[in-house]
Design a protein around this motif. Structure first.
Motif, PDB file in Angstrom:
ATOM      1  N   GLU A  67     106.151 -98.269 -53.112  1.00 33.29           N
ATOM      2  CA  GLU A  67     104.824 -98.160 -53.739  1.00 33.29           C
ATOM      3  C   GLU A  67     104.947 -97.872 -55.234  1.00 33.29           C
ATOM      4  O   GLU A  67     104.277 -98.507 -56.053  1.00 33.29           O
ATOM      5  CB  GLU A  67     104.015 -97.054 -53.068  1.00 33.29           C
ATOM      6  CG  GLU A  67     102.626 -96.901 -53.651  1.00 33.29           C
ATOM      7  CD  GLU A  67     101.827 -95.785 -52.992  1.00 33.29           C
ATOM      8  OE1 GLU A  67     100.809 -95.399 -53.578  1.00 33.29           O
ATOM      9  OE2 GLU A  67     102.208 -95.323 -51.910  1.00 33.29           O
ATOM     10  N   ALA A  68     105.813 -96.948 -55.606  1.00 29.06           N
ATOM     11  CA  ALA A  68     105.975 -96.601 -57.024  1.00 29.06           C
ATOM     12  C   ALA A  68     106.530 -97.762 -57.837  1.00 29.06           C
ATOM     13  O   ALA A  68     106.085 -98.021 -58.958  1.00 29.06           O
ATOM     14  CB  ALA A  68     106.878 -95.382 -57.168  1.00 29.06           C
ATOM     15  N   LEU A  69     107.489 -98.490 -57.271  1.00 29.53           N
ATOM     16  CA  LEU A  69     108.109 -99.584 -58.018  1.00 29.53           C
ATOM     17  C   LEU A  69     107.228-100.829 -58.073  1.00 29.53           C
ATOM     18  O   LEU A  69     107.427-101.688 -58.934  1.00 29.53           O
ATOM     19  CB  LEU A  69     109.480 -99.924 -57.430  1.00 29.53           C
ATOM     20  CG  LEU A  69     110.543 -98.836 -57.589  1.00 29.53           C
ATOM     21  CD1 LEU A  69     111.855 -99.287 -56.963  1.00 29.53           C
ATOM     22  CD2 LEU A  69     110.743 -98.461 -59.046  1.00 29.53           C
ATOM     23  N   SER A  70     106.256-100.937 -57.184  1.00 28.78           N
ATOM     24  CA  SER A  70     105.358-102.094 -57.223  1.00 28.78           C
ATOM     25  C   SER A  70     104.204-101.880 -58.196  1.00 28.78           C
ATOM     26  O   SER A  70     103.527-102.836 -58.564  1.00 28.78           O
ATOM     27  CB  SER A  70     104.818-102.406 -55.829  1.00 28.78           C
ATOM     28  OG  SER A  70     103.993-101.352 -55.379  1.00 28.78           O
ATOM     29  N   ALA A  71     103.985-100.635 -58.624  1.00 27.89           N
ATOM     30  CA  ALA A  71     102.907-100.356 -59.583  1.00 27.89           C
ATOM     31  C   ALA A  71     103.301-100.872 -60.965  1.00 27.89           C
ATOM     32  O   ALA A  71     104.478-100.877 -61.325  1.00 27.89           O
ATOM     33  CB  ALA A  71     102.644 -98.849 -59.640  1.00 27.89           C
TER      34      ALA A  71
END
Length: 193
Positions: free
Chosen positions: A76-80
């Protein structure tokens, strides 16, 4: 550190692993920095330890608190969206993550702890491979050098963490052992700071 690399920092307690991980990441001035925190503050002493680690990091860091569900939190963090073309993720630490995984299980499930943790770590390795453009720094304790624990939970933990360290070390391009703040290269190139 080059793009798309995995570095594993092993060592005992207070060996300098976390400080080295933060320094390696912060040396990347043109990168977004992510800190995956696996610790949970169950008492005042642990709250203070967490606060001390937070104080070591600059304002550049985005903290991802993931005591158990580490892979979805990282994905989730890296897709933001972010402002930097490069990203560095520090996972600190496998030691507490494995402990959290085991403590979430029932006593009768501890005999299968090692394969369970191995599956969770394999999912983390797959996540790191999926995000191959990210620079990864993974911190973990080496707990296999001491005495054999006298409890089932202690033995399950030691064995599961040993397997976790092996799996991450196999995926890492660089593995270093930290002893008293000194870096001992075990695998791959090493940068001494």
């Amino acid at each position: 550190m080059s793009g798309g690399s995995v570095r594993l920092l092993l060592g005992g307690v207070r060996a300098g692993k976390s400080g080295r991980a933060v320094a390696l990441a912060e040396a990347q001035s043109d990168a977004a920095l992510f800190f995956v925190a696996t610790a949970q503050a169950f008492d005042d002493e642990m709250q203070q330890r967490i606060a001390n680690h937070q104080a070591e990091r600059s304002a550049r860091w985005r903290t991802i608190e993931a005591p158990v569900s580490i892979v979805p939190a990282i994905d989730e963090a890296l897709s933001a969206p972010h402002l930097f073309a490069r990203r560095v993720v520090v996972i600190d630490c496998l030691t507490l993550w494995v402990s959290n995984l085991l403590l979430a299980r029932a006593d009768d499930e501890l005999r299968d702890a090692e394969p369970y943790v191995a599956r969770e770590v394999a999912a983390l390795v797959t996540c790191m491979q999926h995000h191959a453009d990210v620079q990864w720094v993974v911190v973990s304790n080496e707990v296999g050098l001491g005495i054999v624990p006298h409890t089932l939970l202690g033995r399950a933990y030691r064995d599961a963490l040993g397997r976790a360290n092996q799996l991450v070390a196999a995926a890492a391009g660089t593995v270093e052992l930290m002893v008293a703040g000194i870096v001992l290269p075990l695998k791959g190139p090493s940068e001494r700071h």
